[in-house]
Structures are given as C-alpha cells and as structure tokens.
Design an enzyme around this catalytic site. Structure first.
Site, PDB file in Angstrom:
ATOM      1  N   ASP A  31     -23.141 -14.530   5.792  1.00 45.92           N
ATOM      2  CA  ASP A  31     -23.962 -13.924   7.004  1.00 45.92           C
ATOM      3  C   ASP A  31     -24.950 -14.729   7.923  1.00 45.92           C
ATOM      4  OD1 ASP A  31     -25.049 -10.545   7.253  1.00 45.92           O
ATOM      5  OD2 ASP A  31     -26.133 -11.994   8.410  1.00 45.92           O
ATOM      6  N   ASN A  87     -23.617  -0.559   4.850  1.00 49.54           N
ATOM      7  CA  ASN A  87     -24.267   0.652   5.753  1.00 49.54           C
ATOM      8  C   ASN A  87     -23.342   1.403   6.791  1.00 49.54           C
ATOM      9  OD1 ASN A  87     -26.883  -0.257   5.084  1.00 49.54           O
ATOM     10  ND2 ASN A  87     -26.493  -2.417   6.281  1.00 49.54           N
ATOM     11  N   GLY A  93     -28.303   1.775   9.491  1.00 48.92           N
ATOM     12  CA  GLY A  93     -28.300   0.817  10.042  1.00 48.92           C
ATOM     13  C   GLY A  93     -27.204  -0.298  10.389  1.00 48.92           C
ATOM     14  N   GLN A  94     -25.919   0.290  10.283  1.00 46.68           N
ATOM     15  CA  GLN A  94     -24.771  -0.271  10.781  1.00 46.68           C
ATOM     16  C   GLN A  94     -24.774  -0.834  12.039  1.00 46.68           C
ATOM     17  OE1 GLN A  94     -20.990   1.853   9.981  1.00 46.68           O
ATOM     18  NE2 GLN A  94     -19.771  -0.097  10.810  1.00 46.68           N
ATOM     19  N   HIS A 100     -17.651  -3.553   6.387  1.00 45.56           N
ATOM     20  CA  HIS A 100     -18.213  -4.636   5.921  1.00 45.56           C
ATOM     21  C   HIS A 100     -18.970  -4.405   4.573  1.00 45.56           C
ATOM     22  CE1 HIS A 100     -21.008  -4.084   9.143  1.00 45.56           C
ATOM     23  NE2 HIS A 100     -21.958  -4.552   8.319  1.00 45.56           N
ATOM     24  N   HIS A 102     -22.064  -6.099   2.481  1.00 48.16           N
ATOM     25  CA  HIS A 102     -23.002  -7.122   2.012  1.00 48.16           C
ATOM     26  C   HIS A 102     -22.960  -7.563   0.327  1.00 48.16           C
ATOM     27  CE1 HIS A 102     -25.118  -6.467   5.988  1.00 48.16           C
ATOM     28  NE2 HIS A 102     -24.609  -5.434   6.186  1.00 48.16           N
TER      29      HIS A 102
HETATM   30  P1  5GP Z   1     -24.802  -4.411   9.401  1.00 54.46           P
HETATM   31  O1  5GP Z   1     -26.258  -4.381   9.954  1.00 54.46           O
HETATM   32  O2  5GP Z   1     -23.603  -3.819  10.300  1.00 54.46           O
HETATM   33  O3  5GP Z   1     -24.531  -3.579   8.138  1.00 54.46           O
HETATM   34  O4  5GP Z   1     -24.513  -5.848   9.021  1.00 54.46           O
HETATM   35  C1  5GP Z   1     -23.964  -6.608  10.169  1.00 54.46           C
HETATM   36  C2  5GP Z   1     -24.454  -8.059   9.798  1.00 54.46           C
HETATM   37  O5  5GP Z   1     -23.476  -8.845  10.323  1.00 54.46           O
HETATM   38  C3  5GP Z   1     -25.691  -8.435   9.748  1.00 54.46           C
HETATM   39  O6  5GP Z   1     -26.208  -8.741   8.416  1.00 54.46           O
HETATM   40  C4  5GP Z   1     -25.728  -9.389  10.556  1.00 54.46           C
HETATM   41  O7  5GP Z   1     -26.654 -10.482  10.268  1.00 54.46           O
HETATM   42  C5  5GP Z   1     -24.232 -10.113  10.637  1.00 54.46           C
HETATM   43  N1  5GP Z   1     -23.855 -10.825  11.814  1.00 54.46           N
HETATM   44  C6  5GP Z   1     -23.614 -10.358  12.835  1.00 54.46           C
HETATM   45  N2  5GP Z   1     -23.025 -11.174  13.825  1.00 54.46           N
HETATM   46  C7  5GP Z   1     -22.523 -12.134  12.970  1.00 54.46           C
HETATM   47  C8  5GP Z   1     -21.837 -13.207  13.363  1.00 54.46           C
HETATM   48  O8  5GP Z   1     -21.457 -13.438  14.394  1.00 54.46           O
HETATM   49  N3  5GP Z   1     -21.424 -13.919  12.370  1.00 54.46           N
HETATM   50  C9  5GP Z   1     -21.834 -13.812  11.129  1.00 54.46           C
HETATM   51  N4  5GP Z   1     -21.526 -14.608  10.094  1.00 54.46           N
HETATM   52  N5  5GP Z   1     -22.716 -12.710  10.891  1.00 54.46           N
HETATM   53  C10 5GP Z   1     -22.914 -12.127  11.773  1.00 54.46           C
END
Ligand code: 5GP
Length: 114
Positions: A31, A87, A93-94, A100, A102
């Site tokens: 991440d 999420n 919080g998505q 995906h 985590h």
């Molecule tokens: P969500 O909030 O949708 O569950 O998680 C999305 C995750 O993607 C976040 O933890 C954010 O830091 C990560 N993320 C967003 N853009 C990028 C990116 O361009 N590269 C990487 N490696 N992670 C990303």
C-alpha cells in the site's frame, strides 16, 4: 466519488507498484500509504467493483486470494498475527472501486475498528 480505478493501472503496468506476488488470478503489492509495518493490498485481476458485487462463480478466486494472503503472511513473518480487511462501499471507507483485501501486520491492533 469512487470512479477512478487506479488498481487497473497497476494491473496493466501503467503506474508502478511494489509488487510482492502475482499469478494469473491476483496481484499483491505494498500500500502506498501503509497503516502498519506490513500493509499489502491483494487484488483480483478480474474487475469486481466491491464485495457486494461478488457472484457464486467468484468463489474459487476468493478462496485463492485467501490462500495467497496466508502464504504471504507466513513469508513476511507475521507469526504473531495479522489482519485481513475489506472495505465495502463508502460507509466502510472504500476509496478504490476494485475489490481489494488489506493484509496488515507487525503491530498490535485495536478492536473495534474505527
Ligand atoms: P480502501 O480505502 O479503498 O479500502 O483502500 C484503498 C487503499 O489503496 C488505501 O489504503 C490507499 O492507501 C491505497 N492506494 C491508493 N492509491 C494507491 C496507489 O496508487 N498505489 C498503491 N500502492 N496503493 C494505493
């Protein structure tokens, strides 16, 4: 809000990522904004917007991702435990509209989550 699928660009190689594992079904990478000493994202190559869009045919894919998560957790030395987080949609919080998981580890974690 959730319109920009940045993970598709990672899958196509259009933008770089620190990839730690990949196969025909999924890709795992660090991440960009880690919330723990180990913070990987594991994503399917198949475009699935969110958990609520999963269909019965996705069961093997999801099982495979869990197997990969357990293997990576072992390889990364997360023997004391880890957390697998998903999420689903805005209220959870998505922020990226591509399914995906985590994989978080390397520190103590609180419950309930925020
Ligand atoms: P969500 O909030 O949708 O569950 O998680 C999305 C995750 O993607 C976040 O933890 C954010 O830091 C990560 N993320 C967003 N853009 C990028 C990116 O361009 N590269 C990487 N490696 N992670 C990303």
């Amino acid at each position: 809000m959730m319109t920009n699928n940045i993970f598709l660009k990672i899958l196509s190689g259009e933008i770089p990522a620190k990839i730690v594992y990949e196969d025909d079904i999924c890709v795992a990478f660090h991440d960009v904004n880690p919330q723990a000493p180990v913070h990987l994202l594991i994503i399917p190559r198949k475009v699935i917007r969110t958990h609520a869009d999963i269909v019965p045919e996705d069961a093997p894919l999801l099982g495979h991702i869990h197997t990969v998560a357990a293997k990576l957790a072992k390889e990364l030395g997360l023997n004391a435990g880890y957390r697998l987080v998903l999420n689903c949609d805005e209220q959870a919080g998505q922020t990226v509209p591509h399914l995906h998981f985590h994989l978080l580890g390397g520190r103590n974690m609180a419950w309930p989550p925020g």
